[in-house]
Write an enzyme that holds these catalytic residues in place. Structure first.
Site, short mmCIF file in Angstrom:
data_model
loop_
_atom_site.label_atom_id
_atom_site.label_comp_id
_atom_site.label_asym_id
_atom_site.label_seq_id
_atom_site.Cartn_x
_atom_site.Cartn_y
_atom_site.Cartn_z
N TYR A 1 1.20 5.63 7.05
CA TYR A 1 1.00 6.36 5.88
C TYR A 1 1.24 7.96 6.09
O TYR A 1 0.70 8.40 7.27
CB TYR A 1 -0.37 6.25 5.45
N HIS B 1 -7.23 2.90 -5.48
CA HIS B 1 -6.46 2.79 -4.37
C HIS B 1 -7.43 2.12 -3.13
O HIS B 1 -7.06 1.86 -2.15
CB HIS B 1 -6.22 4.03 -3.81
N ARG C 1 7.43 11.14 -3.79
CA ARG C 1 7.33 10.67 -2.59
C ARG C 1 7.70 9.15 -2.68
O ARG C 1 8.12 8.81 -3.63
CB ARG C 1 5.73 10.58 -2.18
N ASN D 1 7.33 5.09 -1.51
CA ASN D 1 6.57 3.92 -1.08
C ASN D 1 7.48 2.72 -0.78
O ASN D 1 8.66 2.76 -1.44
CB ASN D 1 5.41 3.78 -2.13
N GLU E 1 9.85 2.35 -3.71
CA GLU E 1 9.37 2.86 -4.78
C GLU E 1 9.60 4.22 -4.85
O GLU E 1 9.26 5.12 -3.85
CB GLU E 1 7.88 2.86 -5.03
N TYR F 1 -0.98 -6.48 3.98
CA TYR F 1 -1.05 -5.70 2.81
C TYR F 1 0.10 -5.55 2.00
O TYR F 1 0.17 -5.93 0.73
CB TYR F 1 -1.87 -4.34 3.06
N LYS F 2 1.07 -5.58 2.41
CA LYS F 2 2.46 -5.49 1.74
C LYS F 2 3.00 -6.82 1.83
O LYS F 2 3.97 -7.03 1.07
CB LYS F 2 3.51 -4.45 2.78
#
Lengths: 204, 321, 346
Positions: C37, C193, C223, C225, C265, C316-317
């Site tokens: 991150y 978040h 940005r 993701n 994204e 998480y992904k």
């Protein structure tokens, strides 16, 4: 004991304090079950004596049967109302908030679901979330929204549990919505239908 | 600016003497294009070339937020300040070319409020002029309580009363009229938000009274731009850009940094927004923290400074800039 | 339909595919061979001609099909688009921003004619023509945010700014990486978040929030993701998780190149002028593994990123289960050669 010990959690989960006498023109208390003790503790403080004439307590027994109506009645506040359930008290609460002026102090005590629903109503009436004092007492059973069917199941003790609306097996996340006054429940066997681990009593 | 919004080249379209202390300025874009719309409560930073000294002062936008033909500000003449307002009053004439920042809102209305209760003191009326126009257009509920020294100095009173009728309440100090704040705050419906803009004392009075009556702090909003104070000259060293220079008595540290050709971020230039926060690498002496941004602990540690309003006394000040 | 736009589906028979041109302009999100991150925000300024950054809102060959898919999602679940009452003004800000941008950037497809508050909008690809009064919602078939985001690729959330925080209080969310607008609407920046692992401890959200609170009108930022998606399903919502979750279990070495997609994204953030709100468009781009590996540098790098990612993040992904399959597939395209810095193909 006034404070429940909570396990460390994520940033969407509310944290609760201890009720203390606020300064204001009127005082509205909403409590369920053991939450009555937090209200009594507040009124046991000397500086709360003069609040009584401007206080309104709405109380409902806990889902676990805990009923401390007599203790609250004995406080002798201006208005006391015992409701059989939160749902039945909603129209009364809405009326009280609609008639209220700035300066009203709001206190919620008892289970997380009760406190969150009071805070959500106060927010809808235009008060900041932080303006509602909250103190947790009693059961840690959760109010959970099923993310799939949107139905809310009250008093969830087991994880995973069956959604009381659609029947899916849901695991309970710590993710918490103040607007919905609920934790989030997500299907546990979505990837492997039928493979549901045994339920444990996580929320007592 | 650090976040890169383009500045707006303007020409002064109109200068109006509102009363003995206040002048109103209208700006239009030099290229004839539309100004950006803005939200009520926004300010712009006006850049002035004051005989070689670059001044950048923030002023609240008072024109209608949907008026894209031009922006209007009102400037109160400050005889004892560093000269920004005096420059506006004595040198700025129609036809002059100037530069404005993009509007920034550090004093927004809370869109969820059931009612907006606005309290203005003197020149503090300006952001409310834009906010009332915006709330009115949206059908919102509001009330203005406006305190001024005398009828002669009551800027825009007639316009406000004509436009908004009984929702506007005016109080004249000279006539011993005062806002009955306790009575006013007692009768407000749940969900009312207070906005106060005016002298420091007025803001403190409104905040303290509301708190003592049980208003949540988050329902009380205020805006006070600090004019950078004048002070003694001091030396400063910039480590990253390798420059040293003297900050003059009537110059802010931020202005001195800019004059040295070093780019520094800013938004409000009034100690409120935090954008110009700068790390202090060495401080042999005392920083005069004049901002609303740093915490008391940060101020005491002398490791951060807000160069828009703060100054220094001592032997050496080295900044990470 | 115009030849500019693909006829394809994002469900059922999944006929979605990228043309050679779309692969070439795909926004590959990894500037180096590993991933962690970061706030990684940069000004959203126009990029190279033909790139996804060329215009403020990219309209590509998938436009018409994506809008049809969105309409289907909304028909099944209208809660994917919600606006809290005080956010309508921000919706008008967004409608204006998108209509003006598209009419300026793609005059062959979109037109906006204004006569005061009387606006006339023409969207040729979707065959829409609408005359309406700006700021009067009764003159549109939907609220302003829903109206314009039914015609714009990507998810959108609108954040109100108050009390030194950003509050997600309106949104159109049908192409999401497994988060629920219905649940999260009304939350503060850190609340919504909250489920993201690791990043809180790294103060990612403190820094991002501080930056965004100062975001200025006219200076948008962007940005990337990313995540992984099995089959070209745009709507990987938690609501429908029981429907799409099982797809992860049927992947094989034979099908992975065709069925596994990298999901990127392109997130942009724009300050809105009238409302002082921030709009957060989250534009989703999908690419099959077998399309991606046609670019050797991307194939090498993706292999290394997936290989070295912490399990917590892979969980998480949502791709921990298929990570070994992915690595087996991608390894054949990684000869160990160094990769050049930056996003672009060599």
């Amino acid at each position: 004991m006034t404070k429940t010990m909570f396990e460390p959690s994520i940033t969407s989960r509310p944290v609760y304090g201890v009720l203390s006498p606020g300064v204001g023109s009127a005082h509205l208390f909403v409590a369920d079950g053991e939450g009555a003790d937090a209200v009594c503790d507040l009124f046991a403080k000397a500086e709360a004596a003069e609040m009584k004439a401007a206080s309104h307590i709405i109380y409902m027994p806990g889902a676990n049967g805990c009923d401390k109506t007599a203790d609250l009645q004995a406080l002798g506040v201006a208005q006391f109302y015992r409701a059989p359930s939160f749902a039945s008290a909603q129209s009364r609460l809405a009326k009280v908030l609609a008639d209220a002026h700035m300066g009203l102090q709001i206190y919620a005590a008892g289970t997380e679901g009760l406190m969150a629903q009071v805070a959500a109503l106060a927010q809808a009436a235009g008060l900041p979330y932080e303006a509602v004092q909250m103190e947790h007492r009693g059961s840690l059973a959760r109010r959970v929204q099923c993310v799939h069917c949107k139905g809310v199941t009250e008093n969830v003790r087991l994880d995973p549990f069956h959604c009381s609306h659609c029947g899916l097996s849901l695991f309970v996340r710590d993710h918490f919505s103040r607007r919905l006054a609920a934790f989030q429940g997500v299907n546990i066997d979505a990837e492997d239908p039928g493979q549901v681990p045994a339920s444990v009593e996580r929320f007592k | 600016m650090s976040v890169g919004a383009p500045k707006i080249p303007v020409v002064v379209a109109e200068v109006v003497e509102v009363n003995a202390l206040i002048k109103r300025f209208r700006f239009q874009r030099r290229d004839g294009a539309a100004m950006p719309v803005f939200s009520g409560g926004s300010h712009v930073v006006v850049e002035m070339d004051d005989h070689g000294t670059r001044r950048m002062n923030p002023y609240s936008l008072m024109s209608h937020p949907a008026d894209t033909l031009g922006y209007e500000i009102s400037v109160r003449r400050d005889e004892v300040g560093r000269g920004g307002s005096l420059y506006m009053h004595t040198h700025v004439r129609p036809g002059m070319e100037m530069v404005l920042s993009q509007p920034v809102n550090l004093f927004p209305l809370d869109a969820r409020a059931k009612k907006h209760l606005m309290i203005a003191g003197g020149i503090g009326i300006t952001p409310f002029l834009a906010q009332m126009a915006q709330v009115e257009a949206m059908g919102g509920r509001f009330e203005l309580h406006y305190s001024v020294r005398s009828p002669a100095l009551g800027a825009y009173v007639e316009h406000l009363q004509e436009q908004y009728g009984s929702r506007v309440h005016v109080y004249y100090d000279e006539l011993k009229q005062q806002i009955d704040l306790k009575t006013l705050l007692k009768s407000q419906p749940l969900g009312t938000h207070i906005y106060v803009c005016g002298p420091k004392g007025m803001i403190a009075w409104v905040k303290a009274t509301a708190a003592a009556m049980g208003w949540p702090a988050l329902a009380v909003h205020s805006e006070e731009f600090l004019a950078p104070p004048v002070g003694l000259a001091f030396e400063v060293q910039l480590a990253a850009s390798g420059k040293s220079f003297t900050v003059q008595p009537n110059q802010s540290l931020l202005e001195a940094i800019e004059a040295a050709g070093v780019e520094a971020p800013y938004l409000c230039r009034g100690g409120a927004c935090g954008q110009c926060e700068t790390d202090v690498l060495r401080c042999d002496g005392h920083i005069e923290h004049n901002d609303h941004w740093l915490t008391d602990a940060q101020k005491a540690s002398h490791t951060k400074i807000m160069p828009c309003v703060s100054r220094f006394r001592g032997a050496a000040l080295i900044l990470d800039r | 339909m115009s030849l500019d736009f693909n006829v394809e589906t994002f469900r059922g028979d999944y006929t979605f595919k990228n043309s050679a041109k779309a692969i070439k302009r795909f926004p590959f999100p990894f500037p180096e061979d590993s991933y962690m991150y970061s706030v990684n925000m940069e000004p959203h300024v126009p990029g190279a001609v033909g790139s996804v950054f060329e215009h403020l809102f990219d309209v590509d060959e998938h436009y018409v099909a994506e809008m049809r898919d969105r309409a289907q999602v909304l028909a099944e679940d209208p809660l994917r688009c919600q606006t809290l009452p005080h956010m309508e003004l921000a919706g008008w800000d967004l409608l204006e921003l998108i209509m003006e941008s598209k009419a300026r950037d793609y005059p062959q497809w979109f037109e906006l004619h204004k006569d005061g508050d009387n606006w006339h909008w023409i969207n040729k690809p979707l065959q829409i023509e609408q005359k309406f009064t700006f700021m009067d919602a009764s003159t549109l078939p939907y609220g302003p945010m829903e109206y314009i985001t039914r015609q714009t690729q990507g998810d959108f959330t609108l954040q109100d700014q108050r009390d030194d925080d950003l509050w997600i209080e309106a949104g159109m969310v049908t192409t999401q990486a497994d988060w629920s607008l219905d649940f999260d609407i009304g939350m503060s920046f850190k609340q919504w978040h909250a489920p993201v692992p690791l990043a809180h401890q790294m103060n990612i959200f403190d820094r991002a929030l501080k930056f965004l609170l100062k975001l200025q009108h006219g200076a948008p930022v962007r940005r990337f993701n990313w995540t992984m998606t099995v089959d070209a399903l745009l709507d990987t919502s938690p609501e429908n998780y029981p429907k799409w979750g099982p797809s992860k279990t049927t992947m094989t070495p034979e099908t992975i190149g065709h069925r596994q997609h990298l999901r990127v994204e392109l997130q942009t953030l724009h300050r809105l002028p009238r409302s002082n709100a921030i709009v957060f468009p989250i534009r989703c781009y999908l690419i099959r593994f077998e399309e991606l590996v046609t670019v050797p540098k991307w194939a090498r790098r993706l292999h290394r990123v997936v290989r070295d990612i912490p399990d917590e993040l892979a969980t998480y992904k949502g791709f921990l289960r298929n990570k070994p399959l992915m690595l087996d597939y991608l390894a054949q395209f990684d000869d160990g050669q160094p990769t050049s810095p930056g996003f672009g193909a060599d």
